[in-house]
Design a protein around this motif. Structure first.
Motif, PDB file in Angstrom:
ATOM      1  N   ASP A  10       0.835  -1.204   0.000  1.00 23.02           N
ATOM      2  CA  ASP A  10       0.000   0.000   0.000  1.00 23.02           C
ATOM      3  C   ASP A  10       0.872   1.258   0.000  1.00 23.02           C
ATOM      4  N   ARG A  11       2.180   1.078   0.042  1.00 24.96           N
ATOM      5  CA  ARG A  11       3.096   2.216   0.123  1.00 24.96           C
ATOM      6  C   ARG A  11       3.366   2.803  -1.258  1.00 24.96           C
ATOM      7  N   CYS A  12       3.656   4.094  -1.274  1.00 23.97           N
ATOM      8  CA  CYS A  12       3.978   4.758  -2.533  1.00 23.97           C
ATOM      9  C   CYS A  12       4.995   5.859  -2.271  1.00 23.97           C
ATOM     10  N   ASN A  13       5.826   6.136  -3.280  1.00 26.56           N
ATOM     11  CA  ASN A  13       6.837   7.181  -3.140  1.00 26.56           C
ATOM     12  C   ASN A  13       6.437   8.473  -3.841  1.00 26.56           C
ATOM     13  N   LEU A  14       5.172   8.556  -4.299  1.00 23.52           N
ATOM     14  CA  LEU A  14       4.590   9.818  -4.735  1.00 23.52           C
ATOM     15  C   LEU A  14       3.406  10.141  -3.830  1.00 23.52           C
ATOM     16  N   ARG A  15       2.915  11.352  -3.917  1.00 21.26           N
ATOM     17  CA  ARG A  15       1.767  11.779  -3.121  1.00 21.26           C
ATOM     18  C   ARG A  15       0.776  12.500  -4.043  1.00 21.26           C
ATOM     19  N   PHE A  57     -24.560   5.949  -2.786  1.00 22.81           N
ATOM     20  CA  PHE A  57     -23.157   5.541  -2.951  1.00 22.81           C
ATOM     21  C   PHE A  57     -22.297   6.060  -1.802  1.00 22.81           C
ATOM     22  N   LEU A  58     -21.493   5.184  -1.271  1.00 18.99           N
ATOM     23  CA  LEU A  58     -20.521   5.548  -0.244  1.00 18.99           C
ATOM     24  C   LEU A  58     -19.143   5.137  -0.727  1.00 18.99           C
ATOM     25  N   GLN A  59     -18.178   6.046  -0.612  1.00 18.97           N
ATOM     26  CA  GLN A  59     -16.812   5.734  -1.016  1.00 18.97           C
ATOM     27  C   GLN A  59     -16.251   4.640  -0.128  1.00 18.97           C
ATOM     28  N   PRO A  60     -15.486   3.690  -0.696  1.00 17.18           N
ATOM     29  CA  PRO A  60     -14.867   2.660   0.130  1.00 17.18           C
ATOM     30  C   PRO A  60     -13.981   3.274   1.217  1.00 17.18           C
ATOM     31  N   ALA A  61     -13.859   2.568   2.330  1.00 19.28           N
ATOM     32  CA  ALA A  61     -13.042   3.063   3.421  1.00 19.28           C
ATOM     33  C   ALA A  61     -11.572   3.143   3.017  1.00 19.28           C
ATOM     34  N   ARG A  62     -11.132   2.216   2.183  1.00 22.98           N
ATOM     35  CA  ARG A  62      -9.747   2.244   1.703  1.00 22.98           C
ATOM     36  C   ARG A  62      -9.628   3.179   0.515  1.00 22.98           C
ATOM     37  N   THR A  63      -8.482   3.826   0.408  1.00 20.51           N
ATOM     38  CA  THR A  63      -8.184   4.637  -0.773  1.00 20.51           C
ATOM     39  C   THR A  63      -7.570   3.723  -1.839  1.00 20.51           C
ATOM     40  N   MET A  64      -7.386   4.281  -3.024  1.00 15.53           N
ATOM     41  CA  MET A  64      -6.841   3.516  -4.150  1.00 15.53           C
ATOM     42  C   MET A  64      -5.510   2.853  -3.799  1.00 15.53           C
ATOM     43  N   SER A  65      -4.632   3.579  -3.127  1.00 14.71           N
ATOM     44  CA  SER A  65      -3.300   3.031  -2.834  1.00 14.71           C
ATOM     45  C   SER A  65      -3.381   1.809  -1.917  1.00 14.71           C
ATOM     46  N   ALA A  66      -4.412   1.753  -1.079  1.00 19.36           N
ATOM     47  CA  ALA A  66      -4.565   0.619  -0.168  1.00 19.36           C
ATOM     48  C   ALA A  66      -5.334  -0.530  -0.794  1.00 19.36           C
ATOM     49  N   ILE A  67      -6.063  -0.246  -1.875  1.00 16.80           N
ATOM     50  CA  ILE A  67      -6.820  -1.302  -2.554  1.00 16.80           C
ATOM     51  C   ILE A  67      -5.967  -1.973  -3.616  1.00 16.80           C
ATOM     52  N   GLY A  68      -5.316  -1.166  -4.430  1.00 13.34           N
ATOM     53  CA  GLY A  68      -4.578  -1.683  -5.583  1.00 13.34           C
ATOM     54  C   GLY A  68      -5.361  -1.395  -6.842  1.00 13.34           C
ATOM     55  N   GLY A  69      -4.694  -0.766  -7.826  1.00 15.00           N
ATOM     56  CA  GLY A  69      -5.413  -0.296  -9.012  1.00 15.00           C
ATOM     57  C   GLY A  69      -5.758  -1.399  -9.994  1.00 15.00           C
ATOM     58  N   PRO A  90      -8.340  10.637  -0.891  1.00 19.37           N
ATOM     59  CA  PRO A  90      -8.691  11.004   0.486  1.00 19.37           C
ATOM     60  C   PRO A  90     -10.171  11.376   0.570  1.00 19.37           C
ATOM     61  N   HIS A  91     -10.830  10.963   1.607  1.00 20.10           N
ATOM     62  CA  HIS A  91     -12.263  11.200   1.735  1.00 20.10           C
ATOM     63  C   HIS A  91     -12.560  12.694   1.677  1.00 20.10           C
ATOM     64  N   GLY A  92     -13.547  13.034   0.845  1.00 22.49           N
ATOM     65  CA  GLY A  92     -13.941  14.422   0.693  1.00 22.49           C
ATOM     66  C   GLY A  92     -13.166  15.175  -0.365  1.00 22.49           C
ATOM     67  N   GLY A 136       0.822  11.633   3.353  1.00 25.62           N
ATOM     68  CA  GLY A 136       0.738  10.193   3.178  1.00 25.62           C
ATOM     69  C   GLY A 136      -0.371   9.591   4.024  1.00 25.62           C
ATOM     70  N   LEU A 137      -0.359   8.282   4.137  1.00 25.23           N
ATOM     71  CA  LEU A 137      -1.373   7.552   4.888  1.00 25.23           C
ATOM     72  C   LEU A 137      -0.700   6.580   5.847  1.00 25.23           C
ATOM     73  N   PRO A 138      -1.401   6.127   6.868  1.00 28.07           N
ATOM     74  CA  PRO A 138      -0.830   5.081   7.734  1.00 28.07           C
ATOM     75  C   PRO A 138      -0.662   3.801   6.930  1.00 28.07           C
ATOM     76  N   TRP A 139       0.571   3.293   6.843  1.00 26.50           N
ATOM     77  CA  TRP A 139       0.809   2.088   6.060  1.00 26.50           C
ATOM     78  C   TRP A 139       0.393   0.851   6.843  1.00 26.50           C
ATOM     79  N   ALA A 140       0.081  -0.198   6.121  1.00 28.91           N
ATOM     80  CA  ALA A 140      -0.265  -1.467   6.758  1.00 28.91           C
ATOM     81  C   ALA A 140       0.942  -2.000   7.530  1.00 28.91           C
ATOM     82  N   PRO A 141       0.738  -2.498   8.751  1.00 31.34           N
ATOM     83  CA  PRO A 141       1.854  -3.093   9.504  1.00 31.34           C
ATOM     84  C   PRO A 141       2.484  -4.234   8.713  1.00 31.34           C
TER      85      PRO A 141
END
Length: 349
Positions: A34-39, A337-349, A214-216, A48-53
């Motif tokens: 879920d990590r990325c070197n761009l923002r 419609f409700l946006q998923p709790a995960r963002t694109m970077s955490a889901i995978g494109g 990011p939400h919103g 950035g976002l909290p990365w998965a442990p």
């Protein structure tokens, strides 16, 4: 889709990943981090976002096992590695190699692809090609280095261009370029981007901005629609539509560019021209959750099954059950419609 063994044994599901609407998933998207070197502004906040442990992320062996189950037991025929940024995964070449060695039930090699922001691709393209990677999609939203830095919040434009050139040199063809246009930011670059892509032999794909940042942060008024993009391109190029049925389950509508043999341009209208009825994708997140849709709000845990000692058949059964719950469409235009709790970077494109 069920099968009954002899001797009165109870039946258990068999076959591929078929949902309630008859769609069959043969295209597996695997997020490796879920990590990325761009923002990028449309993807994540500046901080950035909290990365998965680390201990929740699938190991290389676990990734390969799930991919193998998908191919050998569930009918997967194409595997695309995504992120976050998959080039941040140290074991990427090994995962690609193990995947490329797999064969489908009819003994066809698995097709492999990678979606990347291109940072570091210049150093790894040849090794990835040697491991069996088939092709790449590289994200590039602007030809202007300063504008790129504003969008990506990093001054790495030259590195992306170097990655693209290396991918082409390594034979990872066709090299595809993904671009997201945002109103008032880079919406004047449709024609320049296609002109540039044609000059370099790249296949350009425009993607409508989706509500997965990011939400919103997503606003419909910022959306540059597929229709707008096509109108702009058609004023500068002669676009020839592909024959009916040629698209299949591919997300992009594509056109040949007259005067440029072999060249195509595509538009992925996920929001305004959804292709849910032909969707053939299933997704694994970096932490081992299976998602039946990019916009799903529910996930099914395969990592827990792996680490709990489940055999391949049990994992395959859970994956089939998850697929049967796939919704008819993403519902972005539905008032509920409700946006998923995960963002694109955490889901995978």
């Amino acid at each position: 889709m069920g099968a009954v063994s002899g001797g009165g044994a109870t039946s258990r599901p068999t076959g591929g990943l078929v949902d309630r609407y008859g769609r069959v998933a043969t295209d597996l998207r695997v997020s490796l981090t879920d990590r990325c070197n761009l923002r990028c502004t449309y993807c994540m906040p500046a901080e950035g976002l909290p990365w998965a442990p680390d201990d929740t992320v699938l190991t290389d062996a676990e990734v390969v096992r799930l991919v193998r189950i998908g191919v050998e037991l569930l009918g997967v025929r194409e595997v695309r590695f995504t992120g976050g940024e998959p080039l941040l995964r140290r074991g990427l070449e090994g995962i690609v190699g193990a995947t490329a060695a797999l064969r489908t039930a009819d003994d066809v090699p698995v097709r492999t692809a990678l979606t990347t922001n291109g940072l570091g691709l210049d150093k790894r393209a040849h090794a990835l090609a040697a491991a069996g990677l088939g092709r790449v999609n590289v994200s590039l939203d602007s030809l202007d280095p300063q504008r790129f830095a504003v969008i990506a919040r990093r001054d790495r434009h030259a590195d992306v261009l170097a990655g693209l050139a290396a991918a082409a040199a390594a034979g990872l063809a066709p090299v595809k370029v993904n671009a997201v246009l945002v109103r008032g930011v880079n919406d004047d670059e449709a024609v320049p981007l296609l002109t540039w892509a044609l000059a370099h032999g790249y296949h350009l794909r425009f993607i409508e901005q989706m509500p997965l940042g990011p939400h919103g942060s997503w606003r419909r008024e910022d959306l540059v629609t597929a229709r707008e993009i096509l109108d702009t391109l058609s004023a500068a190029f002669e676009l020839v539509a592909e024959p009916d049925g040629a698209r299949g389950g591919a997300p992009a509508e594509t056109w040949h560019v007259a005067g440029h043999p072999g060249a195509t341009v595509g538009v992925i209208g996920s929001v305004t021209r959804p292709f849910c009825g032909a969707c053939d994708r299933t997704r694994l997140t970096a932490d081992g959750q299976v998602r039946s849709c990019l916009f799903a709000r529910d996930e099914d845990d395969l990592r827990g099954l792996l680490r709990g000692g489940a055999d391949d058949d049990a994992v395959a059964d859970a994956w089939r059950a998850a697929m049967r719950g796939k919704a008819a469409g993403h519902g972005i235009d539905d008032p509920t419609f409700l946006q998923p709790a995960r963002t694109m970077s955490a889901i995978g494109g």
